[in-house]
Design an enzyme around this catalytic site. Sequence first.
Site, PDB file in Angstrom:
ATOM      1  N   THR A 105      -3.604  -5.288  -7.383  1.00 58.76           N
ATOM      2  CA  THR A 105      -2.658  -4.188  -7.188  1.00 58.76           C
ATOM      3  C   THR A 105      -1.729  -4.126  -8.389  1.00 58.76           C
ATOM      4  O   THR A 105      -1.762  -4.996  -9.269  1.00 58.76           O
ATOM      5  CB  THR A 105      -1.829  -4.381  -5.908  1.00 58.76           C
ATOM      6  N   GLU A 106      -0.889  -3.105  -8.400  1.00 59.89           N
ATOM      7  CA  GLU A 106       0.043  -2.994  -9.518  1.00 59.89           C
ATOM      8  C   GLU A 106       1.098  -4.093  -9.447  1.00 59.89           C
ATOM      9  O   GLU A 106       1.408  -4.624  -8.377  1.00 59.89           O
ATOM     10  CB  GLU A 106       0.706  -1.621  -9.533  1.00 59.89           C
ATOM     11  N   LEU A 107       1.632  -4.431 -10.597  1.00 56.61           N
ATOM     12  CA  LEU A 107       2.633  -5.489 -10.718  1.00 56.61           C
ATOM     13  C   LEU A 107       4.022  -4.871 -10.787  1.00 56.61           C
ATOM     14  O   LEU A 107       4.252  -3.912 -11.516  1.00 56.61           O
ATOM     15  CB  LEU A 107       2.366  -6.319 -11.975  1.00 56.61           C
ATOM     16  N   PHE A 108       4.923  -5.421 -10.023  1.00 57.55           N
ATOM     17  CA  PHE A 108       6.312  -4.961 -10.043  1.00 57.55           C
ATOM     18  C   PHE A 108       7.148  -5.973 -10.816  1.00 57.55           C
ATOM     19  O   PHE A 108       7.257  -7.136 -10.428  1.00 57.55           O
ATOM     20  CB  PHE A 108       6.830  -4.780  -8.616  1.00 57.55           C
ATOM     21  N   LYS A 155      11.130  -3.463   5.345  1.00 58.48           N
ATOM     22  CA  LYS A 155      12.360  -4.197   5.043  1.00 58.48           C
ATOM     23  C   LYS A 155      12.439  -4.327   3.536  1.00 58.48           C
ATOM     24  O   LYS A 155      11.470  -4.049   2.822  1.00 58.48           O
ATOM     25  CB  LYS A 155      12.358  -5.571   5.716  1.00 58.48           C
ATOM     26  N   ASP A 172       3.142  -4.150   0.913  1.00 62.49           N
ATOM     27  CA  ASP A 172       2.856  -5.079   2.009  1.00 62.49           C
ATOM     28  C   ASP A 172       2.501  -4.326   3.284  1.00 62.49           C
ATOM     29  O   ASP A 172       3.192  -4.400   4.285  1.00 62.49           O
ATOM     30  CB  ASP A 172       4.043  -6.002   2.255  1.00 62.49           C
TER      31      ASP A 172
END
Length: 612
Positions: A105-108, A155, A172
Site C-alpha cells: 500500500t502507499e506509505l504515509f 479513530k 486500516d
Amino acid sequence: MEVFGDLDKVDDAECVEVDPTRRYIRYNEVLGRGAMKTVYKAFDEVEGIEVAWSQVEIDEVMQSPDNLERLYSEVHLLKSLKHENVMKFYNYWVDDQKKTINVITELFTSGSLRQYRQKHPRVDLKAIKNWARQVLRGLDYLHTHQPPIIHRDLKCDNIFVNGNHGEVKIGDLGLATVMLTPRAKSVIGTPEFMAPELYDENYDELVDIYSFGMCMLEMFTLEYPYSECTNAAQIFKKVSKGVKPAALAKITNIQAKQFIDKCLVPASERLSAKELLQDPFLCSDNSSVLVGTKFPSSLPKSVDVSLEALHMDVDTNESMCTSTCKRNDLGGPHRSVLEFTRTNKNTELKLTGEKLDDNSVSLVLRIADLCGHARNIHFLFYLDSDTAMSVAAEMVEQLELADCDVTFIADFIDLLIVNLVPGQQLMNDAVMSTSSESKMGESEHVITSQQHPSELTHDYVLVEGMMHSKEANASPSDYIDSLLNATNLGGPNSSEGSDISVQLDGSSKSLSEYGVDEYRTLECGAYKGTDKLGCRHPLSNGSSNFAIFQMDQASHHSELVIGASVSITENRDVLNGELGLIEAQYEQWFRELTRMREEALEGARKKWLPDK
C-alpha cells in the site's frame, strides 16, 4: 522491466526481501505492528517511490478464520476503492515458501493522525478543519459506495497523514463491512469510539459519524475520549446513558464544540458525512486560533492505545460464529482465543477470551435475551493481580446487574481463564490475603464437597466453579461425560439449565460432540433447579437493575456445596494439593485438545494451500 543498478550492492541489512515480480524491495525498517501484521518500509522500483509492505504469517492467520476473513476483507476493499482520502492499494500475493501473505500500500510519511497530532501539539484551527474535511470526504465516499461500506473502527490511529502537504487518508479497513442489509448486526470496534447503537447490534453507516466526532475531540484535546474512565465497563455505562466525554468541556471554541456535539447525538438525529461537509463550521477558515496549547500531549496509561489496540468482535446468532480456540504451545506470537456460551430460556451469555500476553487476557461478555436485545462489555483481566470475583463485581456494578449475578459471572470467568491459560493458578479474593486473615483466625470460603477435604481420594478438576472427581485412567470423552453427569445438579428432569458450547478451530461444537454418549445440560455453578433462572427485567432497559440468573435459595445437593467454611490454616495444604491435581488434569485435557487442533490446522492448510 528494465532496472538500472545492481541489487547485490544494496546493503543486506536494509534489503531483506524482493517480491516475485522483483518490483518491490522490502527493507528491514519496521513502520508498525498490528494485531495480525507487521508493516515494513519498501521501495517501488518502477515508480521510484517508497511504499508500505504489510506482511502476515500464514500460520497465524490460518489459526483463526476470523483473522483470515479480516485480512481478505481489507485486501478486497482496498482493491475496489479509489479515492484521494482513502489509502491506496498497489498489490498483494501469497508466498508459499515463506508462508506469508504480503500487501503493498502507499506509505504515509508522518504516520497516524494521532501520532502526528502528538508530535505537533500546537496547530491552528484551520488545520483541524482541513483534516476534518478530508476525513469526511473519505467517509462520504465509503458511505455512498454501492453497497455502502462502514469502517466501524474509525479513530485517529486509523487515519494517516502525509505531513509535507497536509494530506489525510482513511486506512486500516480490516474491520470494515459492506452493508448488504439495511442494518448491520455484529459488534466490533474500539470502545472509546463506538456509538451507542453499536452495542445494541443494530446500526448503519452513521456509527462512523459518531466515531468521527470522537476523532475531532481527540484532535482538539490530544486526549483519548473517556480518558476519565479506567475500564471499558465504565465507558459502556456512560455511552449507554448518553454521558459525553469529560474532554468535551475542555474545548473553548463554541463552534467547534457544537460541531462535535452534532456528531454525538442519537443516530436518528445524526447528520451524514455529506451534510456535515456543508456545516458552517467547516465552510469558514478565517480563524487563527491555536488549539491544543493547554492540554496534555500524552495519553493516560490506563487508555494507552498501540497499533495492537483491542477490537471488540462479537457476532449475533444470525451471523457465522468465527471465534476459535487456538493455542500456541511453542511460545510463539500467536494469540489464543476461546469462547464459551451459556443459554437459558430467558438469557444467553457469551464470554470470549483472547490471551494478549503472558499477563493479560481480553474478555468480551455478551448478554442477550430472546427478543434480541443485547449488552456487550469488554474488559481486561490481569492474571497476576485480578480475580474473577473482583472483576465480576465491577461488571455487575457498572452494568447495573443484580448482586446475585456476581458469583455466576465469576464462575464463568474462572472457567474460561483456566481453559485459555493452561496451568494458570486461579486467584481467589480470600486466598490473596491468607496471611493476614489466618492471624485473625477467620475462616475462608472455598470450594469443596460435604466430605471432609482430607478424605478426597479421586483426582479433581474445577468446572463451573465446583470440584468434580475424575478417574485417573479416563479418556477425554469419558472425562467430559463425567463433567456433564456431575454438573447435572437437577437430575435427568432438569432440562432448564445452562448449556455450554466450545468454539474449537473454527467449528462450533457442544461438549456432547466430543464423544459424549448422552448430553445433559450443564448447571450454572451453585444454581440449581428450574426456578433458578429468570430474567426479571428486559435487557434493553439499561437504567434498571436486572438479574441474569436467580438462585434457588432452597436448593441443596448431597455431594457438592459452594461456600463451605473451612479454615485456611487447617486446609491450606489440602487446597494446594487439589489445585495441583486440577492443573495436572487440565494439562492432560489440553494435550488432547492440542492434538485435535493440530489436525484441524493441517486440514485447513491442505484446503487453502494445496500442494502444487
